[in-house]
Design an enzyme around this catalytic site. Sequence first.
Site, PDB file in Angstrom:
ATOM      1  N   ASP A  68       0.818  -1.217   0.000  1.00 22.21           N
ATOM      2  CA  ASP A  68       0.000   0.000   0.000  1.00 22.21           C
ATOM      3  C   ASP A  68       0.852   1.267   0.000  1.00 22.21           C
ATOM      4  O   ASP A  68       2.068   1.217   0.178  1.00 22.21           O
ATOM      5  CB  ASP A  68      -0.952  -0.009   1.210  1.00 22.21           C
ATOM      6  CG  ASP A  68      -0.255  -0.408   2.510  1.00 22.21           C
ATOM      7  OD1 ASP A  68       0.983  -0.449   2.550  1.00 22.21           O
ATOM      8  OD2 ASP A  68      -0.965  -0.671   3.494  1.00 22.21           O
ATOM      9  N   ASN A 137      -7.744  -2.794  14.210  1.00 20.92           N
ATOM     10  CA  ASN A 137      -9.117  -3.185  13.869  1.00 20.92           C
ATOM     11  C   ASN A 137      -9.133  -4.385  12.916  1.00 20.92           C
ATOM     12  O   ASN A 137     -10.148  -4.677  12.293  1.00 20.92           O
ATOM     13  CB  ASN A 137      -9.873  -2.002  13.258  1.00 20.92           C
ATOM     14  CG  ASN A 137      -9.169  -1.447  12.019  1.00 20.92           C
ATOM     15  OD1 ASN A 137      -8.214  -2.038  11.527  1.00 20.92           O
ATOM     16  ND2 ASN A 137      -9.651  -0.330  11.511  1.00 20.92           N
ATOM     17  N   HIS A 139      -7.273  -4.681  10.165  1.00 23.17           N
ATOM     18  CA  HIS A 139      -7.016  -4.394   8.741  1.00 23.17           C
ATOM     19  C   HIS A 139      -5.695  -4.991   8.286  1.00 23.17           C
ATOM     20  O   HIS A 139      -4.764  -5.150   9.066  1.00 23.17           O
ATOM     21  CB  HIS A 139      -7.125  -2.892   8.426  1.00 23.17           C
ATOM     22  CG  HIS A 139      -5.985  -2.026   8.866  1.00 23.17           C
ATOM     23  ND1 HIS A 139      -6.139  -0.998   9.765  1.00 23.17           N
ATOM     24  CD2 HIS A 139      -4.683  -1.990   8.495  1.00 23.17           C
ATOM     25  CE1 HIS A 139      -4.979  -0.388   9.927  1.00 23.17           C
ATOM     26  NE2 HIS A 139      -4.072  -0.961   9.176  1.00 23.17           N
ATOM     27  N   GLU A 144      -9.595  -1.776   5.213  1.00 23.93           N
ATOM     28  CA  GLU A 144     -10.264  -1.490   6.476  1.00 23.93           C
ATOM     29  C   GLU A 144     -11.532  -2.342   6.611  1.00 23.93           C
ATOM     30  O   GLU A 144     -12.032  -2.872   5.615  1.00 23.93           O
ATOM     31  CB  GLU A 144     -10.661  -0.004   6.503  1.00 23.93           C
ATOM     32  CG  GLU A 144      -9.469   0.961   6.482  1.00 23.93           C
ATOM     33  CD  GLU A 144      -8.855   1.177   7.873  1.00 23.93           C
ATOM     34  OE1 GLU A 144      -8.882   0.249   8.701  1.00 23.93           O
ATOM     35  OE2 GLU A 144      -8.332   2.279   8.104  1.00 23.93           O
TER      36      GLU A 144
HETATM   37  C1  GLP Z   1      -0.593   0.463   8.615  1.00 14.43           C
HETATM   38  C2  GLP Z   1      -0.191  -0.379   7.396  1.00 14.43           C
HETATM   39  C3  GLP Z   1      -0.391  -1.847   7.645  1.00 14.43           C
HETATM   40  C4  GLP Z   1       0.215  -2.239   8.978  1.00 14.43           C
HETATM   41  C5  GLP Z   1      -0.478  -1.480  10.094  1.00 14.43           C
HETATM   42  C6  GLP Z   1       0.036  -1.839  11.478  1.00 14.43           C
HETATM   43  O1  GLP Z   1      -1.929   0.753   8.642  1.00 14.43           O
HETATM   44  N1  GLP Z   1      -0.912   0.003   6.215  1.00 14.43           N
HETATM   45  O2  GLP Z   1       0.196  -2.579   6.578  1.00 14.43           O
HETATM   46  O3  GLP Z   1       0.072  -3.616   9.191  1.00 14.43           O
HETATM   47  O4  GLP Z   1      -0.239  -0.098   9.877  1.00 14.43           O
HETATM   48  O5  GLP Z   1       1.236  -1.186  11.698  1.00 14.43           O
HETATM   49  P1  GLP Z   1       2.197  -1.431  12.922  1.00 14.43           P
HETATM   50  O6  GLP Z   1       3.006  -2.619  12.556  1.00 14.43           O
HETATM   51  O7  GLP Z   1       3.027  -0.183  12.976  1.00 14.43           O
HETATM   52  O8  GLP Z   1       1.363  -1.623  14.116  1.00 14.43           O
END
Ligand code: GLP
Length: 245
Positions: A68, A137, A139, A144
């Site tokens: 993404d 959540n 995702h 989402e």
């Molecule tokens: C973002 C990214 C996800 C990632 C999520 C959790 O939203 N788009 O790919 O998994 O954050 O991030 P973290 O690993 O910093 O908790």
Amino acid sequence: MVKIYKEENYEKLSEKAASIIASVVVLKPDCVLGLATGTSPIGTYRKLIGWYEDGLLDFSRVKTANLDEYRGLPGTHNQSYRYFMNDNLFDHVNIDKTNTNVPNGIAGSVEEECKRYDKLITDLGGVDLQLLGIGRNGHIGFNEPAEDFPKGTHLVDLTESTINANSRLFERKEDVPHQALTMGIGTVMSARKVLLIACGADKAQAIRDSFYGPITPHVPASILQLHPDVTVVCDPAALSLTPLA
Ligand code: GLP
């Protein structure tokens, strides 16, 4: 099938995740890795860099496709996911940058960019291993909670909870983009292997809902229960609401 590993801390979790990625690179030197951003995979990338420096891994023929990118951020912005990947992995190993792909957050036409990205993944022959973190959540990528599971790359409006969670990385909350381009759930499910990592108590509910609850687009990661080859690597806090606690 979902296999869950409990690792005692972030260091061990990162080592386990990196060893799974390394095994794919060793067995298939021209593999396609689906990569993820966020704080969770930073330790994994650090291990891969270390093994590359020790002469144990060769990335010269590896290709990558990231999940993404924020809509509106150029790859030079220090919070863009392109910048993150260069900074946390690509600049430190012998990968050919022209073989690394991240959706273009500033493409003129979102629709064209989504089509281009899907075609690119198809032309690469699909993803051999998809690395995922998980949002609080549930995702994955930036898919989402929704009423359905989106198939291909698409534009999403980020939820308030994701904007709040990600604001810790920006100077001001107002700077966090409200939209992103993300690979769809269909593409993630087409990857030959999936590796999801999670650490910390703030992921516990998402891990429980995703792997011990019903399959529903309200918890996007729950669809992974239907994937034939998923490995989940967690620390004890992330597993604290599951039977593995
Ligand atoms: C973002 C990214 C996800 C990632 C999520 C959790 O939203 N788009 O790919 O998994 O954050 O991030 P973290 O690993 O910093 O908790």
